[in-house]
Scaffold this motif. Structure first.
Motif, PDB file in Angstrom:
ATOM      1  N   GLU A 320       1.009  -0.964   0.014  1.00  0.00           N
ATOM      2  CA  GLU A 320       0.088  -0.021  -0.288  1.00  0.00           C
ATOM      3  C   GLU A 320       0.709   1.326   0.121  1.00  0.00           C
ATOM      4  OE1 GLU A 320      -3.814   2.049   2.352  1.00  0.00           O
ATOM      5  OE2 GLU A 320      -2.469   0.661   3.304  1.00  0.00           O
ATOM      6  N   ARG A 321       2.005   1.132   0.612  1.00  0.00           N
ATOM      7  CA  ARG A 321       2.854   2.266   0.748  1.00  0.00           C
ATOM      8  C   ARG A 321       3.431   2.529  -1.008  1.00  0.00           C
ATOM      9  NH1 ARG A 321       8.203   1.587   4.041  1.00  0.00           N
ATOM     10  NH2 ARG A 321       8.441   0.082   2.449  1.00  0.00           N
ATOM     11  N   ASN A 322       3.711   1.653  -1.627  1.00  0.00           N
ATOM     12  CA  ASN A 322       4.199   1.722  -2.800  1.00  0.00           C
ATOM     13  C   ASN A 322       2.874   1.911  -3.975  1.00  0.00           C
ATOM     14  OD1 ASN A 322       6.942   1.428  -2.408  1.00  0.00           O
ATOM     15  ND2 ASN A 322       6.597  -0.767  -2.412  1.00  0.00           N
ATOM     16  N   SER A 323       1.935   1.179  -3.620  1.00  0.00           N
ATOM     17  CA  SER A 323       0.722   1.382  -4.498  1.00  0.00           C
ATOM     18  C   SER A 323      -0.430   1.757  -3.666  1.00  0.00           C
ATOM     19  CB  SER A 323       0.443   0.064  -5.227  1.00  0.00           C
ATOM     20  OG  SER A 323       1.601  -0.378  -5.996  1.00  0.00           O
ATOM     21  N   PRO A 324      -0.693   3.005  -3.260  1.00  0.00           N
ATOM     22  CA  PRO A 324      -1.691   3.450  -2.229  1.00  0.00           C
ATOM     23  C   PRO A 324      -3.006   3.230  -2.723  1.00  0.00           C
ATOM     24  CG  PRO A 324      -0.736   5.309  -3.317  1.00  0.00           C
ATOM     25  CD  PRO A 324       0.138   4.188  -3.583  1.00  0.00           C
ATOM     26  N   GLU A 325      -3.391   3.220  -4.064  1.00  0.00           N
ATOM     27  CA  GLU A 325      -4.732   3.116  -4.535  1.00  0.00           C
ATOM     28  C   GLU A 325      -5.034   1.778  -4.674  1.00  0.00           C
ATOM     29  OE1 GLU A 325      -6.705   5.700  -4.434  1.00  0.00           O
ATOM     30  OE2 GLU A 325      -5.072   6.936  -3.802  1.00  0.00           O
ATOM     31  N   PRO A 326      -6.442   1.446  -4.909  1.00  0.00           N
ATOM     32  CA  PRO A 326      -6.604   0.044  -5.220  1.00  0.00           C
ATOM     33  C   PRO A 326      -6.268  -0.161  -6.606  1.00  0.00           C
ATOM     34  CG  PRO A 326      -8.689   1.099  -4.098  1.00  0.00           C
ATOM     35  CD  PRO A 326      -7.453   2.157  -4.283  1.00  0.00           C
ATOM     36  N   GLY A 327      -5.966  -1.225  -6.986  1.00  0.00           N
ATOM     37  CA  GLY A 327      -5.479  -1.686  -8.421  1.00  0.00           C
ATOM     38  C   GLY A 327      -5.231  -3.147  -8.584  1.00  0.00           C
ATOM     39  N   ASP A 328      -4.805  -3.643  -9.884  1.00  0.00           N
ATOM     40  CA  ASP A 328      -4.925  -4.886 -10.270  1.00  0.00           C
ATOM     41  C   ASP A 328      -3.309  -5.317  -9.841  1.00  0.00           C
ATOM     42  OD1 ASP A 328      -7.568  -4.734 -10.991  1.00  0.00           O
ATOM     43  OD2 ASP A 328      -6.768  -4.333 -13.014  1.00  0.00           O
ATOM     44  N   TYR A 329      -3.120  -5.728  -8.589  1.00  0.00           N
ATOM     45  CA  TYR A 329      -1.745  -5.911  -8.170  1.00  0.00           C
ATOM     46  C   TYR A 329      -1.549  -7.354  -8.051  1.00  0.00           C
ATOM     47  CZ  TYR A 329      -1.989  -1.037  -6.945  1.00  0.00           C
ATOM     48  OH  TYR A 329      -2.305   0.294  -6.881  1.00  0.00           O
ATOM     49  N   LEU A 330      -2.252  -8.320  -8.180  1.00  0.00           N
ATOM     50  CA  LEU A 330      -2.374  -9.840  -8.235  1.00  0.00           C
ATOM     51  C   LEU A 330      -2.389 -10.428  -9.351  1.00  0.00           C
ATOM     52  CD1 LEU A 330      -4.203 -10.700  -4.871  1.00  0.00           C
ATOM     53  CD2 LEU A 330      -1.604 -10.036  -4.933  1.00  0.00           C
ATOM     54  N   VAL A 331      -1.908 -11.714  -9.801  1.00  0.00           N
ATOM     55  CA  VAL A 331      -2.382 -12.606 -10.999  1.00  0.00           C
ATOM     56  C   VAL A 331      -2.702 -13.680 -10.548  1.00  0.00           C
ATOM     57  CG1 VAL A 331      -1.002 -13.676 -13.037  1.00  0.00           C
ATOM     58  CG2 VAL A 331      -0.604 -11.377 -12.482  1.00  0.00           C
ATOM     59  N   ARG A 332      -3.718 -14.215 -11.170  1.00  0.00           N
ATOM     60  CA  ARG A 332      -4.620 -15.701 -10.916  1.00  0.00           C
ATOM     61  C   ARG A 332      -4.127 -16.333 -12.260  1.00  0.00           C
ATOM     62  NH1 ARG A 332      -8.971 -14.622  -8.823  1.00  0.00           N
ATOM     63  NH2 ARG A 332      -8.520 -15.445  -6.939  1.00  0.00           N
ATOM     64  N   VAL A 333      -3.419 -17.439 -12.085  1.00  0.00           N
ATOM     65  CA  VAL A 333      -3.404 -18.382 -13.413  1.00  0.00           C
ATOM     66  C   VAL A 333      -4.587 -19.413 -13.215  1.00  0.00           C
ATOM     67  CG1 VAL A 333      -1.728 -19.718 -14.640  1.00  0.00           C
ATOM     68  CG2 VAL A 333      -0.974 -17.780 -13.458  1.00  0.00           C
ATOM     69  N   HIS A 334      -5.191 -19.620 -14.367  1.00  0.00           N
ATOM     70  CA  HIS A 334      -6.104 -20.874 -14.406  1.00  0.00           C
ATOM     71  C   HIS A 334      -5.461 -22.159 -15.348  1.00  0.00           C
ATOM     72  CE1 HIS A 334      -9.595 -18.164 -13.243  1.00  0.00           C
ATOM     73  NE2 HIS A 334      -8.832 -17.313 -13.369  1.00  0.00           N
TER      74      HIS A 334
END
Length: 354
Positions: A320-334
């Motif tokens: 959150e310190r580097n990316s304080p706003e909500p965002g697409d920070y994870l990846v899900r692999v199917h």
């Protein structure tokens, strides 16, 4: 200029540029003082643990038509564990098979690692309550060492195993990052996660005579170099099980996890710090492993490209310190039962109140 000071300055500069030299281990690729335990010793310690505990890394077996796994990076956790808790909760809510993390989990104060350990323990319990049968022991049962508020054990009926909350096989698999080893942080990190160099297989139940696995490989790149020990172990096939194919067992997908990035997202981000010889070695090794995706962190900037038939994905920082706003920070692999796969970016919404 004083001659002695001049040579000292040259030595420090030389160490920061040539991270492959073991004598330069105390300076990280970005100039942050690190050490204590260098990459050669970390890998030796990690491999010893990995060989002794290898069975603990291979408990996954998938019967479904699809399984998923979640990847995050660079959480840089301090006093606020909100983003790490959110990652675990997202994985738990979506029935992800496992959660991988690309390093720089915390920022090397003991209190931060106490916070991290508490979060891991909290979600071990949540994971056990969701997937295992909870059994109340009662105050007089001394078989397990329990805290005053933990009078439960968890039975995995499929594996015929019983766990207390500390031994639950929580499927969180991190690599170590440069911030994780800063100021002797390796002692804190390894006390929780034990090994920075390891691999495991996910067994896929399919029809027919052959058995198929997906391979997950985790490398120690926190110092910006593999080091001689790690290169030797990779060349010796320590991360592979060479007997698999002789037994009719085949690898479909190989996923590799590294903290240090392979490619530079843009001219504004750090270039890869692997020495040139190691970079060529890695690129060739990924092709030899027939790697499907190589995941990287470190530079806190999204990047995606394909080289030599291998997909490289570099993740943003989920801190959150580097990316304080909500965002697409994870990846899900199917991953489908037939081996085909797709991936998506996953949104994180947590923001603190301050």
């Amino acid at each position: 200029m004083d001659t002695k000071k001049h040579y000292i300055s040259l030595f420090i500069l030389h160490c920061s540029l040539l991270t492959i030299l073991s004598s330069c281990e105390k300076v990280s690729p970005i100039g942050v003082l690190v050490a204590g335990t260098g990459v050669e010793d970390r890998v030796k310690m990690s491999n010893l643990y990995f060989q002794q505990q290898k069975g603990d890394f291979t408990h996954f077996s998938v019967d479904a038509d699809e399984y998923t796994f979640l990847v995050g990076a660079d959480s840089h956790m301090t006093t606020d564990a909100g983003r790490m808790e959110e990652m675990f909760q997202i994985g738990l809510d979506n029935n992800d098979l496992l959660y991988a993390h690309l390093g720089d989990i915390a920022d090397t104060k003991a209190e931060y690692y106490i916070n991290l350990e508490n979060v891991v323990r909290k979600y071990k319990k949540k994971y056990a309550q969701k997937y295992f049968e909870e059994i109340y022991l009662g105050d007089d049962d001394n078989e397990f060492q329990l805290n005053s508020d933990d009078y439960y054990v968890y039975e995995d009926t499929a594996a015929n195993r019983v766990y207390d909350v500390n031994s639950v096989p929580f499927p969180f698999f991190p690599v170590v990052g440069n911030h994780d080893i800063t100021h002797n942080g390796w002692a804190l990190w390894s006390n929780i996660f034990h090994s920075s160099f390891y691999s495991f297989y996910v067994h896929i139940n399919t029809e027919g005579h052959n058995t198929y696995y997906d391979h997950f490989i985790f490398l120690d790149t926190a110092s910006g170099t593999l080091g001689r020990e790690q290169v030797d172990l990779i060349e010796a096939g320590i991360l592979d099980d060479k007997t698999f194919e002789d037994a009719g067992i085949y690898t479909r997908n190989t996923f590799v996890f590294s903290h240090t990035n392979i490619f530079r997202p843009s001219s504004l981000q750090f270039a890869s710090t692997f020495p040139r010889e190691e970079m060529f070695f890695l690129l060739n090794q990924f092709v030899e492993w027939n790697a499907t995706i190589v995941f990287c962190g470190h530079v806190h900037k999204w990047d995606e490209q394909e080289v030599g038939g291998v997909r490289y994905i570099t993740l943003d920082s989920m801190s959150e310190r580097n990316s304080p706003e909500p965002g697409d920070y994870l990846v899900r692999v199917h991953v489908k039962k037939d081996g085909t796969l797709s991936w998506e970016r996953v949104r994180m919404n947590y923001t603190s109140n301050h």
